[in-house]
Each structure stands twice: as C-alpha cells, then as structure tokens.
Design a protein around this motif. Structure first.
Motif, PDB file in Angstrom:
ATOM      1  N   LEU A 505       0.820  -1.203   0.000  1.00  0.00           N
ATOM      2  CA  LEU A 505       0.000   0.000   0.000  1.00  0.00           C
ATOM      3  C   LEU A 505       0.862   1.264   0.000  1.00  0.00           C
ATOM      4  O   LEU A 505       0.527   2.266  -0.653  1.00  0.00           O
ATOM      5  CB  LEU A 505      -0.914   0.013   1.231  1.00  0.00           C
ATOM      6  CG  LEU A 505      -2.198  -0.810   1.156  1.00  0.00           C
ATOM      7  CD1 LEU A 505      -2.874  -0.861   2.516  1.00  0.00           C
ATOM      8  CD2 LEU A 505      -3.142  -0.241   0.109  1.00  0.00           C
ATOM      9  N   ALA A 506       1.970   1.216   0.713  1.00  0.00           N
ATOM     10  CA  ALA A 506       2.846   2.387   0.789  1.00  0.00           C
ATOM     11  C   ALA A 506       3.357   2.784  -0.592  1.00  0.00           C
ATOM     12  O   ALA A 506       3.589   3.970  -0.860  1.00  0.00           O
ATOM     13  CB  ALA A 506       4.010   2.099   1.722  1.00  0.00           C
ATOM     14  N   LEU A 507       3.522   1.797  -1.471  1.00  0.00           N
ATOM     15  CA  LEU A 507       3.993   2.091  -2.816  1.00  0.00           C
ATOM     16  C   LEU A 507       3.013   2.992  -3.557  1.00  0.00           C
ATOM     17  O   LEU A 507       3.412   3.808  -4.403  1.00  0.00           O
ATOM     18  CB  LEU A 507       4.198   0.782  -3.589  1.00  0.00           C
ATOM     19  CG  LEU A 507       4.616   0.913  -5.054  1.00  0.00           C
ATOM     20  CD1 LEU A 507       6.037   1.447  -5.136  1.00  0.00           C
ATOM     21  CD2 LEU A 507       4.515  -0.430  -5.767  1.00  0.00           C
ATOM     22  N   LEU A 508       1.737   2.870  -3.260  1.00  0.00           N
ATOM     23  CA  LEU A 508       0.726   3.624  -3.981  1.00  0.00           C
ATOM     24  C   LEU A 508       0.711   5.100  -3.598  1.00  0.00           C
ATOM     25  O   LEU A 508       0.080   5.916  -4.273  1.00  0.00           O
ATOM     26  CB  LEU A 508      -0.658   3.015  -3.714  1.00  0.00           C
ATOM     27  CG  LEU A 508      -0.852   1.590  -4.245  1.00  0.00           C
ATOM     28  CD1 LEU A 508      -2.154   1.007  -3.731  1.00  0.00           C
ATOM     29  CD2 LEU A 508      -0.826   1.575  -5.755  1.00  0.00           C
ATOM     30  N   GLY A 509       1.350   5.449  -2.511  1.00  0.00           N
ATOM     31  CA  GLY A 509       1.377   6.842  -2.098  1.00  0.00           C
ATOM     32  C   GLY A 509       0.321   7.145  -1.057  1.00  0.00           C
ATOM     33  O   GLY A 509      -0.642   6.410  -0.869  1.00  0.00           O
ATOM     34  N   ASP A 510       0.496   8.264  -0.391  1.00  0.00           N
ATOM     35  CA  ASP A 510      -0.364   8.618   0.735  1.00  0.00           C
ATOM     36  C   ASP A 510      -1.821   8.767   0.340  1.00  0.00           C
ATOM     37  O   ASP A 510      -2.727   8.332   1.049  1.00  0.00           O
ATOM     38  CB  ASP A 510       0.137   9.911   1.381  1.00  0.00           C
ATOM     39  CG  ASP A 510       1.470   9.718   2.089  1.00  0.00           C
ATOM     40  OD1 ASP A 510       1.789   8.557   2.403  1.00  0.00           O
ATOM     41  OD2 ASP A 510       2.169  10.727   2.312  1.00  0.00           O
ATOM     42  N   CYS A 511      -2.085   9.391  -0.802  1.00  0.00           N
ATOM     43  CA  CYS A 511      -3.460   9.682  -1.188  1.00  0.00           C
ATOM     44  C   CYS A 511      -4.248   8.388  -1.384  1.00  0.00           C
ATOM     45  O   CYS A 511      -5.318   8.201  -0.802  1.00  0.00           O
ATOM     46  CB  CYS A 511      -3.488  10.520  -2.464  1.00  0.00           C
ATOM     47  SG  CYS A 511      -5.156  10.943  -3.018  1.00  0.00           S
TER      48      CYS A 511
END
Length: 524
Positions: A505-511
């Motif tokens: 999930l962190a790969l997808l970015g904060d948003c």
C-alpha cells in the motif's frame, strides 16, 4: 536448382551438414560442435522437418532430434540473435504466463529450463499468494500456494528455448523460407514444398517426418485437402476481445509487488479487464482489454482513462508511478479456434500438427504456452511408444495432441460464449448452467481464510483448474461440495479494497493509501 540424388536416394537440397544454405553460413547453426556419439540409440529416420521456429517448433525439434539423424527447422522469418522482437509474432509485445502445467511439460522436454528462466529474471508467481485478483464477487484471498506460474517477456522465453534447442548439432535452422504445401499423397507425406532462400519456388524438401508448428496462420487444412483428404472441421468462438499493452518501468520499490488482475464478468455487458504482468529487468506489462461492444484504448491518455474506469482503480493508481518504455500496442486476433484433426478417419503417415496450428484460445486466459508445451510432450511420448518410423504413429499423435487442448478449450469457450455479440457459437442451456455454477464457486472462494476450511478447498481447486494443473473432478470432493451447497456468506465477504500488505500500500502513495483505508473502514 537441379535436383540430384546421392547413393542413398535422398534429394540433394543444397543444405550441407555444416548448416550452409546455398553457400551462406546460417549464423544460428555455425560454430557448433560435431554431433559426436551421444545418441542413446540409432536414429529411426534420416530427416525430419519442423515448419515454424517459434516456441512449439523449437520444442518439437528437440523431440525429433532423439529419433532423426537431422532435423531441419524451417521458418519464414529471420529470427533475432537474442531476446528481441521478431516480425511474425506481434503478440510477443503482450503479457505471457507459463502456467504450472506448462512449466512441468517444459521441464520434461528440456530439463532444467525453468532454472534458466529464473536466472534470466523471470518472475515465479505463487498462486494465489502473488496475485491480487478482483472477481465480480470480491477479492480472492492471497493465501498460500495452490499452484504457480512464470511471468516473463515472450522474446526472452523464445530466445532461451531457441538457444537451448539449437545447441544440439543435429538440429539446423533454415530461415527466410516459406512452406507452400505437402509432398506425397493421402497415405504418406514425403516432404514439403518450399520457396525462398537458395531454393526455387515449389522445391520439394524430402523428409521422413514433417511437423507443422506454424501457429495460428497454419495452412495445414488446405494442404491436407490438396492430398485428397476430407475437409477439416474447424471450431471458432469469438467474443471480439481486443487488448492493449503498455510496457513500463516499475518503481524501484516494486520489485516484489504482486501481479494484478481486475475483470468484469459477462453479466455486466461487454467484458473489461486489466492485468499487470511483472517481467524481467524491473519492468511490467500492463494490459487492458475489452470484448465486443467496448473498445480497448489506442493511446496513452485513453489507456489511463480506461484503467480508471475498471471496477477498481488499483491499476490506474499504479500507472502514474511507472515510466512508459513503449507506445500502446493493440492486438485483436483473440478468437478461440480449434481444428479437429482428431476427427479425420484417414490421416497421412509422416505428418503431424502441434501448437497453435491445432488449437489456440483467447489469450486472456493465459493458457497458450502451456497447451503448446503439453501437445509437444504428447508427441514426444507417442514417438517413444511407437517409434518415429511407424506409419501409424502420426494419427495417434493427433488424437493425443487434441486431448491436451480440451481443458483450456472448455474453460475459454465456456466463458467467451456468454459475452454479448459473440460470433461462431451461442450459449446453450448447459453453458448457462455451468456459468452459474462457476459464479457460485467464485462467490464461495472469496470466503477462504487460510484455516484449511471448505472455502479454502474451493479456492485451491479453482486456482489449480485455472492453471491447468487440476481437474474439474477436484470440485466434486467433499469439502468443495459442502462449501458449494452452503454457498457464499455475504457477511463474511472481504472488504471492497484489495488485499495488499502495508508495504504494498505504501507504494501507492499517501493519497491512495488513505482512500483505501477509508474504504476498509466503511467511510465514503
């Protein structure tokens, strides 16, 4: 070119034992060591010819080299000297998956080859653990390994197989030569008529055994008709699928990111799907597809918009993190087609057909390579049982090869026939009944939790069936039947968001991460 015959009565085709065609050394065969005496027995035939130097053709050559003094692989293209694209294989720019069953067949034919794939960077996917799959009923749980598959670029796969096969000094590659027809009669094929290279049009290349591995464009039905054999029945189911692929450089942090598959079902109208294939060298092949009534994207802007319109935005969220390495490539030759050579009452000795020249299914299901390898393995086993010089063997080979197509054909056509506007067939009552059963099974499978319960058994059986490693009978075992009868439990269904780890999930970015967290918590 004048035809002359030596003392053994064989035609002189201008092809010397050192790989010289018309005086020019073929770079694919030059510099090989002498054959030596490593054969376990005296070859049964003098010359075998394989038409087509692709995946199935090269595997076939490796089999025939165990039975023939010489094997000529004839291809119309000039094959690249490395893992590069070839002109006659436009589908190579799209994703390919070698299923567990295909990997097993490949190992039986060329022991150690999957090790070579891994060393070259191919990605071994544990299934369902390394695959994030959205079905119309929810996300499939990523628990354990029921089966596996190999993801890699088609050019790399073909190169590894080709290099391994052509290392055998009994096998020679003849390039830039077209097959025009079969020589012989309805009882026995004695060779093939060719044009190109050093040979004039209509030149007859004599052979004790000819195998057609020319793929989807095979002209074998016409060639057989030219020998006086009956018309070959051809089956076709076409849901109109067109797919588009974008090759991208994945983020450095995504080395272990799972493959992704998002698909709408036939009940939702035209089918739309997206798949992410992780391949060698830190790249992904991202493929988006649509059946008749919808349209696959043609450019990069349309590609992103199509991905955003899928049943879930996961692929759309991944795309901006990647660097495009090519333009969007489209492909539409996706109909399920099968030639029923097994139904011919008469079959000429000395001829066989393998690979996509026999049957090919919608590539969306990823079965093509595995079925081709299984068909060549069936050829190998038939030759081991009967011997290559037995005039009856090729009819038996065709029946054996046909059997290897059944499972993939049933799975693909059983789904494709349900899409709107399908051509070539209409769904029967049985098709609709099986579709309802499949839907119920998927709805049960999303309840799997890794504790070894009945839903886990259904998930494992479905995964194994989809990779051609299992059998439909596995779904009749007690645990699967109990889960099927009990049916889905809506309150137990997973959330609306993909089963990704915190690192993924962190790969997808904060948003995107926050959006997925809110959706899991039921916050709109």
């Amino acid at each position: 070119m004048d035809r002359s015959r030596g003392a053994d009565g064989a035609a002189d085709d201008g092809l010397a034992d050192d790989g010289v065609v018309g005086g020019a050394v073929d770079s694919a065969t030059a510099g090989r060591p002498d054959r030596g005496t490593d054969r376990s027995r005296r070859p049964a035939v003098r010359r075998a010819v394989v038409l087509g130097g692709g995946f199935a053709g090269m595997l076939t050559a490796s089999v025939l080299a165990r039975h023939a003094e010489r094997v000529l692989v004839v291809d119309r293209d000039r094959l690249p000297a490395g893992p590069l694209a070839r002109a006659g294989l436009p589908q190579a720019r799209h994703g390919h998956l070698l299923m567990a069953s295909g990997a097993a067949s490949l190992e039986a034919l060329l022991p150690g080859l999957t090790g070579s794939l891994a060393a070259a960077g191919a990605r071994r996917l544990s299934l369902p653990g390394d695959l994030v799959t959205l079905t119309p009923h929810g996300w499939l749980p990523r628990i354990g390994e029921a089966s596996h598959g190999w993801c890699l670029g088609r050019d790399l796969l073909d190169w590894i197989v080709r290099a391994r096969v052509l290392a055998d000094p009994a096998i020679e590659l003849v390039q830039g030569v077209h097959a025009e027809g079969l020589a012989g009669d309805s009882r026995r094929v004695t060779g093939v008529r060719v044009r190109g290279g050093a040979w004039p049009d209509g030149h007859e290349l004599a052979a004790d055994l000819v195998v057609d591995a020319t793929g989807r464009g095979s002209r074998a039905p016409d060639w057989l008709a030219g020998l006086g054999l009956p018309e070959v029945v051809q089956e076709r189911v076409d849901c109109g699928l067109v797919y588009a692929t974008l090759l991208v450089r994945a983020p450095d942090a995504a080395a272990a990111f799972p493959s992704v598959s998002i698909r709408s079902g036939p009940e939702a109208g035209p089918g739309r799907a997206g798949v992410v294939f992780p391949i060698e060298d830190g790249r992904w092949l991202v493929t988006l597809s649509a059946t008749r009534g919808a349209e696959a994207p043609r450019d990069e802007a349309g590609f992103h918009a199509f991905a955003r319109a899928l049943p879930h935005p996961l692929i759309a969220d991944l795309l901006p993190l990647c660097d495009p390495l090519d333009q969007v490539r489209r492909y539409g030759n996706t109909a399920d087609r099968r030639r029923r050579y097994d139904r011919l009452r008469r079959w000429p000795a000395g001829f066989a057909v393998v690979g996509d020249a026999v049957a090919h299914t919608n590539p969306a299901y990823g079965h093509g390579l595995s079925v081709a390898a299984a068909g060549v393995l069936a050829l190998a086993r038939a030759l081991e049982r009967h011997g290559a010089d037995d005039g009856r063997v090729t009819a038996g080979v065709q029946r054996a090869v046909h059997r290897t197509t059944r499972a993939a054909w049933s799975l693909a056509t059983g789904q494709d026939v349900l899409y709107p506007g399908v051509a070539g067939a209409r769904p029967t009552r049985g098709d609709r009944t099986r579709a309802r059963l499949g839907e119920r099974l998927q709805a049960v499978a999303v309840r799997a939790d890794g504790t070894g319960g009945d839903a886990d058994a259904v998930l494992r059986a479905l995964v194994r069936l989809g990779t051609l490693a299992g059998r439909p009978a596995d779904l009749a075992r007690p645990a699967a039947v109990r889960a099927l009868l009990r049916g889905p439990a809506p309150e137990a269904l997973p959330g609306r968001e993909p089963p990704l780890s915190e690192d993924e999930l962190a790969l997808l970015g904060d948003c995107a991460h926050r959006r997925y967290d809110r959706a899991r918590d039921g916050v709109v």
